[in-house]
Design a protein around this motif. Structure first.
Motif, PDB file in Angstrom:
ATOM      1  N   TRP A 264       0.646  -1.196   0.029  1.00 33.92           N
ATOM      2  CA  TRP A 264       0.008   0.019   0.075  1.00 33.92           C
ATOM      3  C   TRP A 264       0.985   1.108  -0.144  1.00 33.92           C
ATOM      4  CZ3 TRP A 264      -4.709   1.459  -0.756  1.00 33.92           C
ATOM      5  CH2 TRP A 264      -5.348   2.740  -0.354  1.00 33.92           C
ATOM      6  N   GLY A 270      -2.006   4.147  -4.390  1.00 40.86           N
ATOM      7  CA  GLY A 270      -2.618   2.993  -3.557  1.00 40.86           C
ATOM      8  C   GLY A 270      -2.145   1.698  -3.404  1.00 40.86           C
ATOM      9  N   PHE A 271      -2.615   0.579  -3.912  1.00 38.12           N
ATOM     10  CA  PHE A 271      -1.812  -0.684  -3.908  1.00 38.12           C
ATOM     11  C   PHE A 271      -0.954  -0.848  -5.277  1.00 38.12           C
ATOM     12  CE2 PHE A 271      -5.202  -2.293  -1.266  1.00 38.12           C
ATOM     13  CZ  PHE A 271      -4.635  -2.837   0.032  1.00 38.12           C
ATOM     14  N   HIS A 369     -12.754  -1.296  -1.033  1.00 33.74           N
ATOM     15  CA  HIS A 369     -11.730  -1.214   0.155  1.00 33.74           C
ATOM     16  C   HIS A 369     -11.703   0.026   1.130  1.00 33.74           C
ATOM     17  CE1 HIS A 369      -7.237  -0.143   1.009  1.00 33.74           C
ATOM     18  NE2 HIS A 369      -7.311  -1.371   1.163  1.00 33.74           N
ATOM     19  N   SER A 373     -11.736  -0.215   5.152  1.00 32.30           N
ATOM     20  CA  SER A 373     -10.340   0.353   5.616  1.00 32.30           C
ATOM     21  C   SER A 373     -10.755   1.397   6.480  1.00 32.30           C
ATOM     22  CB  SER A 373      -9.400   0.718   4.429  1.00 32.30           C
ATOM     23  OG  SER A 373      -9.063  -0.177   3.650  1.00 32.30           O
ATOM     24  N   VAL A 377      -5.987  -0.131   7.126  1.00 32.20           N
ATOM     25  CA  VAL A 377      -5.948  -0.268   5.536  1.00 32.20           C
ATOM     26  C   VAL A 377      -5.969  -1.686   5.568  1.00 32.20           C
ATOM     27  CG1 VAL A 377      -4.416  -0.229   3.528  1.00 32.20           C
ATOM     28  CG2 VAL A 377      -4.550   1.727   5.120  1.00 32.20           C
ATOM     29  N   HIS A 380      -5.157  -6.109   0.006  1.00 31.38           N
ATOM     30  CA  HIS A 380      -5.782  -5.942  -1.374  1.00 31.38           C
ATOM     31  C   HIS A 380      -6.652  -7.310  -1.621  1.00 31.38           C
ATOM     32  CE1 HIS A 380      -3.083  -8.983  -3.298  1.00 31.38           C
ATOM     33  NE2 HIS A 380      -2.337  -8.506  -2.421  1.00 31.38           N
TER      34      HIS A 380
END
Length: 443
Positions: A264, A270-271, A369, A373, A377, A380
């Motif tokens: 992350w 983001g991811f 997500h 979160s 977090v 994924h």
């Protein structure tokens, strides 16, 4: 001692070629990587899924097209010409000896690992509109770019709501944008690029809304306009298209499937996937601009009736309560997100079906997500082959070792698993080529 016929050990996987380097994605980064490998004297395959099957466009794969492409996309040969014209580096790659395959999607990638020691080497699953096949490689470069982030604003499911990448593809790559007047949502470089491209193409701009604000996309059957709050008052503008240019996120499906570490990093979108031995990730697939969606997501998800997953009809309130879809008619206890502790998207998908639809979660993944979160977090979402929806006729065309084909449908070699529960199980059942042998079936 006899071997297990359902094991992969000793089976061959027919390959349609073996390459030193395979590059997935023929954007600028992918073409650059392919040219560099060819100049180093390597055998190189460059694949790109464009021109897409129009059926994928209808499911908003890989970008949010929003039903705003005209009938020109049905002409595959014409679309190939458009893509080569839009990406002149493709001709340079071909001249350098790169094998280029357009209209070809990567549906799977397989490396030797603890759970797949039987593989002779790395393999990539590819498919076009007619068949699927495997190629071998020594190194793979993933240049799959980024996808649109969808914010579940009121009215976002109407035909005519597009993402920035979908708009760019419709306008520049395919030359098939069907709208005439747009509204642009989002600030920063992404939204500015959409507005500039629209003006250059002579497309009218009804509104540019740069910051998160109470708004709704209006229309009965498709987009007819947009209304938003500004300075305490509501404003309206007529348009036939709304371009959601709020944010993009790296496409990490293939790197994740190949086993790349995923971490992350809000500063990179983001991811994001990281490289590993034999796997390189380049371009926007390795990271995009810092995240810009948080405020928009928070405002949209505060409304319990916000449609998060359009495929499975899952609302924000359903997700918070972890309810099964209403269409199943199931009544069960509502545990709620907070009651079950830390969750991940795979758990939420199984409980609510959010992400199980035809788009494979591309339209709802980021909103889900954001919901899970709230405290920390969440991990994924996982990705499995096939990474693109494929017709059974295409997968059926995949060449297989006869011994593998004869046994693949037997789950752990349990031949009788396909018998109706009311039929007696033969004493010594064998499962050959998709059915019980005639001798055993007759006993």
């Amino acid at each position: 001692m006899s071997s297990d016929p359902t094991s992969l050990a000793g089976k061959e996987f027919p390959l349609r070629g073996r390459f030193a380097t395979v590059v997935v994605g023929a954007g600028e980064a992918g073409i650059t990587a392919a040219l560099a490998a060819a100049e180093a004297g390597q055998s190189v395959l460059l694949v790109d899924e464009h021109p897409l099957d129009p059926g994928l466009m209808g499911m908003d794969i890989p970008w949010l097209f929003g039903g705003r492409l005209d009938a020109a996309v049905q002409n595959q040969a014409r679309m190939e010409e458009r893509i080569v014209a839009a990406r002149p580096g493709l001709e340079a790659a071909m001249s350098a000896g790169v094998e280029v395959a357009l209209g070809t999607s990567a549906w799977g990638g397989f490396l030797r690992s603890a759970s797949s020691r039987a593989l002779a080497g790395p393999m990539l699953g590819l498919a076009d509109r007619r068949s699927a096949w495997l190629v071998g490689f020594e190194r793979i470069v993933v240049a799959t770019g980024a996808r649109d982030v969808v914010v579940p604003l009121p009215g976002w499911t109407l035909p005519g709501v597009m993402g920035a990448r979908g708009f760019d593809a419709a306008l520049r790559l395919y030359g098939a944008f069907a709208g005439q007047r747009i509204a642009v949502l989002g600030g920063g470089v992404l939204a500015a690029g959409v507005a500039a491209a629209a003006r250059a193409a002579g497309i009218g701009i009804a509104a540019e809304i740069c910051a998160a604000a109470p708004l709704r996309i209006e229309g009965a059957v498709e987009v007819e306009g947009i209304a938003w709050q500004e300075g305490g008052a509501w404003r309206q503008a007529a348009c036939d298209t709304v371009v959601m240019a709020i944010d993009t996120v790296p496409n990490l499906e293939l790197p994740d499937l190949l086993g790349c570490p995923i971490r992350w990093d809000p500063a990179r979108g983001g991811f994001v996937p990281e490289a590993m031995p034999g796997v390189q990730v380049v371009g926007d697939a390795a990271g995009t601009a810092p995240m810009a969606r948080a405020g928009w997501m928070a405002a949209a998800l505060a409304e319990p009736h916000a449609v998060v997953c359009a495929c499975e009809e899952v609302l924000a309130g359903d997700l918070r309560a972890l309810r099964p879809p209403r269409y199943l008619g199931a009544e069960g206890p509502e545990a709620g997100l907070a009651a079950l502790g830390p969750l991940n998207q795979d758990q939420v998908k199984r409980l609510t079906r959010a992400g199980m639809g035809a788009c494979q979660g591309r339209r709802c993944r980021d909103a889900v997500h954001a919901l899970v979160s709230a405290e920390r977090v969440a991990p994924h979402a996982s990705h499995r082959a096939p990474l693109r929806p494929l017709p059974l006729s295409v997968l059926a065309a995949l060449e297989e070792d006869p011994a593998l084909r004869a046994n693949w449908t037997g789950w752990f070699g349990i031949a009788a698993q396909w018998l109706p529960h009311w039929e007696p199980v033969p004493e010594h059942p064998e499962f050959i080529g998709g059915r019980l042998t005639a001798e055993d079936a007759g006993k």
